[in-house]
Design a protein around this motif. Structure first.
Motif, PDB file in Angstrom:
ATOM      1  N   ASP A 164      -1.604  20.361  28.982  1.00  0.00           N
ATOM      2  CA  ASP A 164      -0.932  19.750  30.130  1.00  0.00           C
ATOM      3  C   ASP A 164      -0.914  18.230  30.023  1.00  0.00           C
ATOM      4  O   ASP A 164       0.117  17.577  30.303  1.00  0.00           O
ATOM      5  CB  ASP A 164      -1.636  20.172  31.424  1.00  0.00           C
ATOM      6  CG  ASP A 164      -1.403  21.635  31.765  1.00  0.00           C
ATOM      7  OD1 ASP A 164      -0.403  22.201  31.257  1.00  0.00           O
ATOM      8  OD2 ASP A 164      -2.207  22.210  32.513  1.00  0.00           O
ATOM      9  N   ARG A 203       7.071  23.940  33.278  1.00  0.00           N
ATOM     10  CA  ARG A 203       7.259  22.511  33.041  1.00  0.00           C
ATOM     11  C   ARG A 203       8.743  22.207  32.803  1.00  0.00           C
ATOM     12  O   ARG A 203       9.264  21.188  33.294  1.00  0.00           O
ATOM     13  CB  ARG A 203       6.422  22.066  31.847  1.00  0.00           C
ATOM     14  CG  ARG A 203       6.234  20.578  31.737  1.00  0.00           C
ATOM     15  CD  ARG A 203       5.313  20.228  30.586  1.00  0.00           C
ATOM     16  NE  ARG A 203       3.969  20.766  30.789  1.00  0.00           N
ATOM     17  CZ  ARG A 203       3.449  21.756  30.088  1.00  0.00           C
ATOM     18  NH1 ARG A 203       4.149  22.325  29.114  1.00  0.00           N
ATOM     19  NH2 ARG A 203       2.227  22.184  30.324  1.00  0.00           N
ATOM     20  N   ALA A 241       3.184  27.982  31.370  1.00  0.00           N
ATOM     21  CA  ALA A 241       3.120  26.564  31.699  1.00  0.00           C
ATOM     22  C   ALA A 241       4.292  25.801  31.099  1.00  0.00           C
ATOM     23  O   ALA A 241       4.876  24.917  31.751  1.00  0.00           O
ATOM     24  CB  ALA A 241       1.802  25.974  31.204  1.00  0.00           C
TER      25      ALA A 241
END
Length: 443
Positions: free
Chosen positions: A236, A424, A420
């Motif tokens: 991240d 994103r 993720a």
């Protein structure tokens, strides 16, 4: 005076004494410290030279079969090799370990072919089936009141019970022999007082060992939980602060490859090949070649690549510090896993528990046969299953990474990483749409 007057008794006594000294010399060269090895072996060599009797001429009459002769020759050769190594290392000075080593690697008890195959298929083959992950339904079934009847019904198919059939049958055979021959009174084995006195100590040995094995199990799962969480956190931060697309994707690929390479490190044969294929499919061809060249420590190589990519990027200092902290945590988790794999519970404790337990169960049938009769046979069998089962479970989970569900951790990491990345991209599209709308409103 008797030895002096009787030459035959004197010769027989001297021969027995030489056999005893040679056997003690052989035992010390394999188990005790190097300092005592050479002090004792020098005395033994003097005795043998004075008697002019070779060790083979003394020992061979007491060794009947060829297998025992080969075992004796191998043990004697190993003692000579260890003595030679001791001399070459400076007579035990320096980095030599002066602590006595309780090494049982020299003692190889040959099992029958069928029993050896049974042990391999039942005990070693059952380890992949112990890797389970629970969901809500499995937890509900696990805590249901019907577990008592279900566990009793599945007892014949339990791999722990099936793996202990040989020692449990051995104790039952002793119980049957005690019932048939009734040697309790001549041997003085009629009282249960020794078992009452030693049973608390046996319970403490089993409890302490099982608790330590459970602590190792929890440490392994905690280490892999940190691998998953810190890996996702590093991805991240990299995706947020590294603007170059190629560098960001390279770091993300190596983070995924790190988890798969770490899982392959604690698997064997076909299971290791599966994880090797995982990280090979994630990386690019040139990255795959570099990863294959780091054969000794591929997880560390993957982390080094991530660290180099982040250092060469335009990420701010606070982001680089956060990524460095994640990499340090991943390195600590890898080190803890290596420690759990290479360092067992102290071997003296394990061996003493096994010896204590088997001797205790082997002597238990004698007072039971006196009071229960033929019922001592099944009673001994079930008591052996209960006590040996506790010790067997502790041994099974002592090596936690071989029975932990590492594949589940790796699959969870890949799944959450893909989710993720997708989220994103949706967030970036939403931000770009908002920016375009605001720019159009300003115009």
């Amino acid at each position: 005076r008797t030895l002096v007057s009787n030459k035959n008794k004197k010769k027989r006594f001297a021969r027995i004494l030489q056999v005893f000294v040679l056997l003690m010399n052989n035992m010390r060269t394999t188990t005790t410290t190097t300092t005592h090895v050479h002090s004792s072996s020098s005395h033994c060599c003097v005795i043998v030279r004075r008697s002019r009797i070779s060790s083979s001429s003394i020992i061979k009459p007491f060794i009947r079969s060829r297998r025992h002769q080969s075992c004796f020759r191998q043990t004697r050769h190993l003692g000579k090799v260890r003595a030679r190594n001791w001399k070459s290392n400076g007579n035990g000075s320096g980095n030599q370990n002066t602590e006595a080593e309780d090494d049982d690697s020299l003692i190889d008890v040959p099992l029958p072919l069928g029993l050896a195959e049974w042990e391999t298929n039942v005990k070693e083959g059952a380890r992949p089936y112990r890797r389970v992950r629970f969901d809500n339904e499995r937890w509900k079934r696990h805590r249901s009141i019907g577990r008592y009847w279900r566990h009793i019904a599945t007892m014949p198919s339990s791999r722990v019970v099936r793996g202990l059939l040989a020692p449990c049958s051995f104790t039952s055979l002793i119980a049957y022999a005690a019932y048939v021959f009734q040697p309790m009174e001549p041997l003085g084995l009629t009282s249960t007082l020794p078992f009452e006195l030693t049973s608390p100590l046996l319970g403490l040995l089993l409890v302490f060992r099982t608790n330590e094995a459970m602590a190792r199990w929890l440490r392994a799962h905690d280490a892999w939980a940190r691998v998953v969480s810190r890996n996702l956190e590093a991805r991240d931060v990299i995706a947020t602060h590294v603007e170059d697309d190629e560098m960001r994707e390279c770091a993300g690929r190596h983070l995924l490859a790190h988890a798969s390479a770490l899982a392959a490190r604690y698997r064997t044969n076909g299971e290791r090949a599966v994880h090797d294929d995982e990280w090979a499919n994630v990386l690019m061809p040139e990255e795959r070649e570099a990863m294959e060249s780091a054969r000794e420590n591929r997880p560390a190589h993957a982390l080094r690549v991530v660290r180099s990519v982040v250092s060469a990027s335009d990420a701010p200092m606070h982001a680089q510090a956060r990524i460095a902290d994640c990499i340090a945590t991943l390195t600590d988790a890898c080190t803890e896993c290596d420690q759990l794999t290479s360092t067992p519970i102290p071997l003296s404790y394990t061996r003493h528990t096994s010896r204590f337990l088997l001797l205790w169960l082997s002597l238990l049938p004698f007072p039971l046969a006196l009071s229960l009769g033929i019922a001592a046979v099944p009673a001994t069998f079930f008591i052996a299953i209960l006590l040996l089962g506790v010790e067997e479970i502790g041994v099974q989970i002592e090596e936690p990474l071989s029975v932990a569900d590492i594949e589940g951790f790796v699959a969870e990491l890949h799944k959450e990483s893909a989710e993720a990345d997708a989220q994103r991209e949706r967030v970036n599209e939403l931000i770009m749409r908002k920016m375009k709308t605001s720019q159009a409103a300003i115009k």
